[in-house]
Design a protein around this motif. Structure first.
Motif, mmCIF file in Angstrom:
data_model
loop_
_atom_site.group_PDB
_atom_site.id
_atom_site.type_symbol
_atom_site.label_atom_id
_atom_site.label_comp_id
_atom_site.label_asym_id
_atom_site.label_seq_id
_atom_site.Cartn_x
_atom_site.Cartn_y
_atom_site.Cartn_z
ATOM 1 N N ALA A 33 0.767 -1.396 -0.023
ATOM 2 C CA ALA A 33 0.042 -0.085 0.002
ATOM 3 C C ALA A 33 0.649 1.289 0.002
ATOM 4 C CB ALA A 33 -1.031 -0.137 1.244
ATOM 5 N N GLU A 34 2.101 1.238 0.832
ATOM 6 C CA GLU A 34 2.764 2.557 0.808
ATOM 7 C C GLU A 34 3.461 2.622 -0.606
ATOM 8 O OE1 GLU A 34 6.548 4.132 3.657
ATOM 9 O OE2 GLU A 34 5.968 1.790 3.376
ATOM 10 N N GLU A 35 3.687 1.367 -1.320
ATOM 11 C CA GLU A 35 4.731 1.688 -2.647
ATOM 12 C C GLU A 35 3.803 1.986 -3.716
ATOM 13 O OE1 GLU A 35 8.880 -0.592 -1.362
ATOM 14 O OE2 GLU A 35 7.511 -1.404 -3.096
ATOM 15 N N TYR A 36 2.529 1.318 -3.867
ATOM 16 C CA TYR A 36 1.804 1.255 -4.758
ATOM 17 C C TYR A 36 0.456 1.999 -4.688
ATOM 18 C CZ TYR A 36 4.234 -2.648 -6.799
ATOM 19 O OH TYR A 36 5.095 -3.547 -7.196
ATOM 20 N N GLY A 37 -0.002 2.308 -3.326
ATOM 21 C CA GLY A 37 -1.117 3.306 -3.144
ATOM 22 C C GLY A 37 -2.409 2.542 -3.057
ATOM 23 N N ILE A 38 -3.259 3.092 -2.489
ATOM 24 C CA ILE A 38 -4.551 2.257 -1.898
ATOM 25 C C ILE A 38 -5.212 1.989 -3.549
ATOM 26 C CG2 ILE A 38 -6.823 2.693 -0.965
ATOM 27 C CD1 ILE A 38 -4.842 1.758 0.943
ATOM 28 N N TYR A 39 -5.280 2.934 -4.388
ATOM 29 C CA TYR A 39 -6.056 2.804 -5.632
ATOM 30 C C TYR A 39 -5.434 1.442 -6.301
ATOM 31 C CZ TYR A 39 -7.178 3.869 -10.373
ATOM 32 O OH TYR A 39 -7.894 3.774 -11.490
ATOM 33 N N ARG A 40 -4.438 1.218 -6.375
ATOM 34 C CA ARG A 40 -3.887 0.067 -6.938
ATOM 35 C C ARG A 40 -3.915 -1.164 -6.096
ATOM 36 N NH1 ARG A 40 0.329 3.874 -8.250
ATOM 37 N NH2 ARG A 40 0.220 4.334 -10.639
ATOM 38 N N THR A 41 -4.120 -1.184 -4.788
ATOM 39 C CA THR A 41 -4.334 -2.220 -4.142
ATOM 40 C C THR A 41 -5.663 -2.911 -4.330
ATOM 41 O OG1 THR A 41 -5.114 -1.174 -2.236
ATOM 42 C CG2 THR A 41 -2.735 -1.610 -2.276
ATOM 43 N N VAL A 42 -6.637 -2.123 -4.921
ATOM 44 C CA VAL A 42 -7.985 -2.758 -5.271
ATOM 45 C C VAL A 42 -7.892 -3.738 -6.253
ATOM 46 C CG1 VAL A 42 -10.054 -2.116 -6.650
ATOM 47 C CG2 VAL A 42 -9.053 -0.422 -5.161
ATOM 48 N N PHE A 43 -6.914 -3.774 -6.986
ATOM 49 C CA PHE A 43 -6.465 -5.137 -7.930
ATOM 50 C C PHE A 43 -6.303 -6.273 -7.065
ATOM 51 C CE2 PHE A 43 -5.829 -1.623 -10.552
ATOM 52 C CZ PHE A 43 -6.730 -1.741 -11.765
ATOM 53 N N ILE A 44 -5.587 -6.144 -6.002
ATOM 54 C CA ILE A 44 -5.550 -7.327 -4.853
ATOM 55 C C ILE A 44 -6.823 -7.972 -4.395
ATOM 56 C CG2 ILE A 44 -4.390 -8.087 -2.846
ATOM 57 C CD1 ILE A 44 -2.156 -5.878 -3.168
ATOM 58 N N PHE A 45 -7.603 -7.010 -4.155
ATOM 59 C CA PHE A 45 -8.857 -7.552 -3.654
ATOM 60 C C PHE A 45 -9.796 -8.345 -4.615
ATOM 61 C CE2 PHE A 45 -7.521 -4.322 -0.621
ATOM 62 C CZ PHE A 45 -7.884 -5.155 0.613
ATOM 63 N N ILE A 46 -9.955 -7.516 -5.983
ATOM 64 C CA ILE A 46 -10.570 -8.149 -6.959
ATOM 65 C C ILE A 46 -9.989 -9.643 -7.057
ATOM 66 C CG2 ILE A 46 -10.842 -8.126 -9.399
ATOM 67 C CD1 ILE A 46 -10.788 -5.096 -9.206
ATOM 68 N N GLY A 47 -8.336 -9.524 -7.002
ATOM 69 C CA GLY A 47 -8.122 -10.927 -7.378
ATOM 70 C C GLY A 47 -8.661 -12.115 -6.196
#
Length: 389
Positions: A286-300
């Protein structure tokens, strides 16, 4: 009929589950390089790729095992699982003879390799329960018959390893295994009244066990674990007394903002978050990629859980249905407990985050579980058998 070749079997596997798993494992490997770089060089004086290569080796070993699992018909589990269960019990008992690591005696340390048998036990317990539920299905569904001898037998078998894990003081793993057993019992073929009585009995058993622990050693949780419960609602206000890891995770997530600081630019991995490539992997991401990009983890994660539950619902055998349900609950429990602790929703407990955390035993267990699900899907596609409820 001869078993199909591996290439033909691969055509019948669930593609969304496969590709999503590959994507998450690949992303997890890349994250391990950046998250572990400081710990590898400063703490252990090894290459920054040390943990990356070790994780990659375990993934390769897991894939070799997955190939064997995918080619093995689940009807043979009725024989294999008893052998594996006995091995798991012996390994967990053996782990008790080794020194404590992180407050738990849950590791077999052979110098060249460390094995966590409690982690490897999770898919074994799932398959064991599934086989037992299938074996006694008709008897358990028969009305006006005493089922408590069968239920007692299943209950005793399912609790052998958890009891050993209590002695190992590995409460994170214990919590996940208890959750898996609870879900599988709740969905089992046991009649509703018998099921209710069984669940009440299990709750009373847990309370009695905690009481015995308190009477014998004078406490249930040691000071370090107790501090996690007392500090999780306000970790930054209890920074020195157990809240430092969660508080620093908050700082990492906040610093990352929506779009992140950039790959490899985490600040919190530099001695602030302990072992950032293991339990706190998400905070660094989350620190390096940001919350916006971590959404893809949750989708996965949603795709993986949805596909496993869909395969469970369509399974051509009772054992397949229960195996997939157990594995879905296993993966969900790891996600919820890890992220719940990271976000301060529940007390922090040291369990790895699926696909993203470093850990050889967990990777082997996770890959084996996913391979078993794929095997169930293959059998469903090739045996259109209707399960009568």
């Amino acid at each position: 009929m001869k078993e199909k070749s591996l290439i033909k079997l691969m055509r019948d596997i669930d593609k969304p589950l496969l590709f999503t798993s590959i994507a998450l494992f690949a992303f997890g490997l890349l994250n391990i390089v950046t998250a572990s770089s400081r710990a590898a060089v400063i703490n252990y004086d090894v290459s920054i790729y040390y943990y990356f290569y070790r994780q990659l080796i375990f993934i390769i070993i897991g894939l070799i095992g997955a190939t064997i699992i995918i080619k093995t018909n689940t009807k043979y589990y009725k024989i294999i699982i008893y052998i594996l269960f006995i091995i798991a019990v012996v390994l967990n008992l053996w782990a008790l003879t080794f020194r404590e690591i992180g407050g738990s005696t849950n590791w077999i340390d052979l110098k060249i390799i460390k094995i966590q048998p409690s982690e490897l036990s999770k898919p074994i317990i799932i398959v064991m329960l599934a086989i037992l539920f299938e074996k006694y299905y008709k008897k358990l569904r028969t009305v006006n018959v005493n089922h408590y001898d069968i239920i007692g037998r299943i209950l005793i078998i399912s609790l052998i390893i958890p009891v050993i894990i209590v002695r190992q003081k590995d409460f994170g793993t214990l919590l996940i295994i208890v959750f898996i057993i609870f879900v599988m019992f709740a969905a089992s073929p046991i009649l509703k009244l018998d099921k209710l009585k069984t669940i009440i009995f299990m709750i009373c058993l847990v309370i009695s066990g905690l009481l015995v622990m308190y009477l014998v050693q004078g406490y249930i949780l040691n000071d370090a674990r107790k501090s996690r419960f007392t500090s999780f609602l306000d970790p930054c206000g209890n920074y020195e007394s157990g809240g430092y890891q969660v508080c620093n995770s908050y700082i990492a997530i906040n610093d990352g903002g929506l779009f992140g600081l950039g790959i490899g630019k985490s600040k919190q991995k530099y001695s602030y978050i302990p072992e950032p490539h293991t339990d706190s992997a998400f905070a660094i991401i989350a620190e390096e990629y940001g919350i916006y990009r971590t959404v893809f983890i949750f989708i996965g994660y949603i795709i993986i859980l949805q596909r496993i539950l869909a395969i469970s619902a369509k399974a051509s055998s009772l054992r397949g249905r229960y195996i997939c349900l157990g594995i879905a609950s296993y993966i969900f429990a790891h996600i919820f407990i890890n992220l719940g602790g990271m976000f301060g929703v529940i007390p922090l407990t040291g369990v790895p985050l699926p696909f993203l955390s470093y850990g050889g035993s967990f990777v082997l267990s996770l890959i084996a579980s996913l391979a078993i699900v794929q095997r169930v899907n293959i059998e469903t596609k090739n045996k259109k058998i209707e399960i009568k409820n």
